[in-house]
Design an enzyme around this catalytic site. Sequence first.
Site, PDB file in Angstrom:
ATOM      1  N   ARG A 112       0.857  -1.199   0.000  1.00  0.00           N
ATOM      2  CA  ARG A 112       0.000   0.000   0.000  1.00  0.00           C
ATOM      3  C   ARG A 112       0.889   1.244   0.000  1.00  0.00           C
ATOM      4  NH1 ARG A 112      -4.967  -2.394   1.650  1.00  0.00           N
ATOM      5  NH2 ARG A 112      -6.027  -0.792   0.493  1.00  0.00           N
ATOM      6  N   GLN A 121      -0.300   2.882  -5.709  1.00  0.00           N
ATOM      7  CA  GLN A 121      -1.717   3.230  -5.564  1.00  0.00           C
ATOM      8  C   GLN A 121      -2.518   2.996  -6.843  1.00  0.00           C
ATOM      9  OE1 GLN A 121      -1.644   7.026  -3.697  1.00  0.00           O
ATOM     10  NE2 GLN A 121      -3.374   6.568  -2.390  1.00  0.00           N
ATOM     11  N   ASP A 175      -3.667  -0.561  -7.137  1.00  0.00           N
ATOM     12  CA  ASP A 175      -4.197  -1.124  -5.890  1.00  0.00           C
ATOM     13  C   ASP A 175      -5.669  -1.545  -6.042  1.00  0.00           C
ATOM     14  OD1 ASP A 175      -4.965  -1.677  -3.321  1.00  0.00           O
ATOM     15  OD2 ASP A 175      -4.019   0.079  -2.438  1.00  0.00           O
ATOM     16  N   SER A 185      -7.999  -1.279  -2.918  1.00  0.00           N
ATOM     17  CA  SER A 185      -8.551   0.060  -2.687  1.00  0.00           C
ATOM     18  C   SER A 185      -9.677   0.381  -3.660  1.00  0.00           C
ATOM     19  CB  SER A 185      -7.466   1.131  -2.854  1.00  0.00           C
ATOM     20  OG  SER A 185      -6.587   1.105  -1.779  1.00  0.00           O
ATOM     21  N   TYR A 241      -1.905  -1.168   8.148  1.00  0.00           N
ATOM     22  CA  TYR A 241      -3.019  -2.013   8.562  1.00  0.00           C
ATOM     23  C   TYR A 241      -3.183  -1.996  10.079  1.00  0.00           C
ATOM     24  CZ  TYR A 241      -3.178  -4.009   3.878  1.00  0.00           C
ATOM     25  OH  TYR A 241      -3.308  -4.180   2.527  1.00  0.00           O
TER      26      TYR A 241
HETATM   27  P1  NAD Z   1      -8.724  -2.874   5.874  1.00  0.00           P
HETATM   28  O1  NAD Z   1      -9.734  -3.307   4.854  1.00  0.00           O
HETATM   29  O2  NAD Z   1      -7.590  -3.773   6.205  1.00  0.00           O
HETATM   30  O3  NAD Z   1      -9.536  -2.600   7.260  1.00  0.00           O
HETATM   31  C1  NAD Z   1     -10.613  -1.689   7.308  1.00  0.00           C
HETATM   32  C2  NAD Z   1     -10.501  -0.844   8.542  1.00  0.00           C
HETATM   33  O4  NAD Z   1     -10.852  -1.614   9.686  1.00  0.00           O
HETATM   34  C3  NAD Z   1      -9.110  -0.288   8.831  1.00  0.00           C
HETATM   35  O5  NAD Z   1      -9.158   1.108   8.860  1.00  0.00           O
HETATM   36  C4  NAD Z   1      -8.751  -0.891  10.182  1.00  0.00           C
HETATM   37  O6  NAD Z   1      -7.989  -0.015  10.978  1.00  0.00           O
HETATM   38  C5  NAD Z   1     -10.122  -1.105  10.783  1.00  0.00           C
HETATM   39  N1  NAD Z   1     -10.212  -2.026  11.921  1.00  0.00           N
HETATM   40  C6  NAD Z   1      -9.532  -3.178  12.171  1.00  0.00           C
HETATM   41  N2  NAD Z   1      -9.920  -3.722  13.336  1.00  0.00           N
HETATM   42  C7  NAD Z   1     -10.887  -2.906  13.850  1.00  0.00           C
HETATM   43  C8  NAD Z   1     -11.695  -2.931  15.004  1.00  0.00           C
HETATM   44  N3  NAD Z   1     -11.587  -3.903  15.920  1.00  0.00           N
HETATM   45  N4  NAD Z   1     -12.567  -1.929  15.188  1.00  0.00           N
HETATM   46  C9  NAD Z   1     -12.694  -0.921  14.299  1.00  0.00           C
HETATM   47  N5  NAD Z   1     -11.964  -0.841  13.166  1.00  0.00           N
HETATM   48  C10 NAD Z   1     -11.063  -1.820  12.950  1.00  0.00           C
HETATM   49  O7  NAD Z   1      -8.206  -1.417   5.556  1.00  0.00           O
HETATM   50  P2  NAD Z   1      -7.869  -0.786   4.131  1.00  0.00           P
HETATM   51  O8  NAD Z   1      -9.041  -0.033   3.669  1.00  0.00           O
HETATM   52  O9  NAD Z   1      -7.340  -1.841   3.247  1.00  0.00           O
HETATM   53  O10 NAD Z   1      -6.753   0.234   4.535  1.00  0.00           O
HETATM   54  C11 NAD Z   1      -5.623  -0.201   5.301  1.00  0.00           C
HETATM   55  C12 NAD Z   1      -4.588   0.882   5.408  1.00  0.00           C
HETATM   56  O11 NAD Z   1      -3.929   1.048   4.195  1.00  0.00           O
HETATM   57  C13 NAD Z   1      -5.120   2.243   5.775  1.00  0.00           C
HETATM   58  O12 NAD Z   1      -4.153   2.847   6.615  1.00  0.00           O
HETATM   59  C14 NAD Z   1      -5.180   2.965   4.503  1.00  0.00           C
HETATM   60  O13 NAD Z   1      -5.130   4.373   4.644  1.00  0.00           O
HETATM   61  C15 NAD Z   1      -3.936   2.420   3.864  1.00  0.00           C
HETATM   62  N6  NAD Z   1      -3.944   2.531   2.416  1.00  0.00           N
HETATM   63  C16 NAD Z   1      -2.860   3.103   1.818  1.00  0.00           C
HETATM   64  C17 NAD Z   1      -2.839   3.210   0.443  1.00  0.00           C
HETATM   65  C18 NAD Z   1      -1.674   3.811  -0.238  1.00  0.00           C
HETATM   66  O14 NAD Z   1      -0.974   4.618   0.327  1.00  0.00           O
HETATM   67  N7  NAD Z   1      -1.412   3.422  -1.458  1.00  0.00           N
HETATM   68  C19 NAD Z   1      -3.872   2.712  -0.305  1.00  0.00           C
HETATM   69  C20 NAD Z   1      -4.947   2.136   0.341  1.00  0.00           C
HETATM   70  C21 NAD Z   1      -4.973   2.032   1.719  1.00  0.00           C
END
Ligand code: NAD
Length: 378
Positions: free
Chosen positions: A122, A127, A130, A133, A228
Amino acid sequence: MHLFVPKEHDSRETRTALTPDGAAQLIKLGAEVTVEAGLGEKSGFPDALYENAGARLTSDRNAALQAASAVLQVCKPSVADVALMKEGTLLICLLEPFTSFDVLDALEKQKVNAVSLEMIPRTTLAQKMDVLSSQANLAGYVAVLTAANRLSQVLPMMMTPAGTLKPARVFIIGVGVAGLQAIATAKRLGARVEAFDTRPAVEEQVHSLGAKFVKIDLGETGQTKDGYAKELTEEQKELQKAGMAKVIAQSDIVITTAQVFGKSAPRIVSRAMVEAMKPGSVVVDLAAETGGNVEGAQAGAEVNINGVRLIGAENFAGRVAGHASQMFSSNSVNFITHFWDKENKDIHLNLEDEIMDGCLIILNGALRNEMIRKARQA
Ligand code: NAD
């Protein structure tokens, strides 16, 4: 590169891995593209558009799988499909590598090299490739529309001669990509939105979308180097449940999106918490396919709990199959283009590149990812 794009093995899948525009871009690069006849029929891309783009159409799926040097699809292939692929073929798809061990075994045996799109790091550079996302973003949008559709109220405040209707209260649990889009969509529809996540970094993003962040003190939580969430301890899970119970009881819509990478989704909403909601309210569990955040949720089904509609999401991105395919295709074309070797007119499996190093999980018959190896042994 002789790229073949088969129809999806799971007949319920509505998305398409490559659109006609995507095919045209790869052909321009120098790839030969063959697609299975009817590839885009569920996502709005007729065969003629692929032909116009310069792709070859075939109805002989087995022969095309045998002849291809690369295979692109949305979801994992069947073991039987893998058995048709020749040694050295590159498979690119969402492989579900933490659970699909039969497919991993088949890929190793057949010496098919495999890119698991879930494992793309990520990072900012990655991006544009991805898939997690792009698909989560659409799923978050669909979750709100699905909930709104099943709610016995409207979302915005309405002041009418017949009286004033209060805005619906929406609570989003888990504010990753899907959760952020869910907040934005619910706000656009005029709801009053609250949200919670275990990663403290999220609070500011929630505020910037005009929603309220629900504060629950869980002690040390944090996130991994990839952004994550870390898994909570049992004690933290209980603290979270207690902190959320009141907000859930007051909400008209609850949407859960919580995931912990490589593990089953955390169970954070109990049946008692759902029962405490008003009849006519709606809960959507976006994590229903990976274990479920809500007790009793079933992927692809709506369950009635004391008048509360509990909806277990199943392939929500696939409900907007045209845009989901457009984004998946664009992510895939960006991936292939990033590693394109102009001279050989093929993708370069460059392990010096952190993106390829992260997502090429099987090479020359061997699994090369420690986290997946541990999950397989467990
Ligand atoms: P994900 O699908 O893994 O999880 C969804 C959300 O659930 C996350 O925000 C996580 O913190 C939350 N979560 C986990 N356990 C929980 C709990 N017990 N209670 C409440 N919430 C809980 O997440 P994602 O959408 O794949 O994103 C993961 C990370 O990657 C984030 O920090 C996001 O900003 C980052 N990201 C970065 C990029 C990039 O820079 N290219 C792209 C996409 C996502």
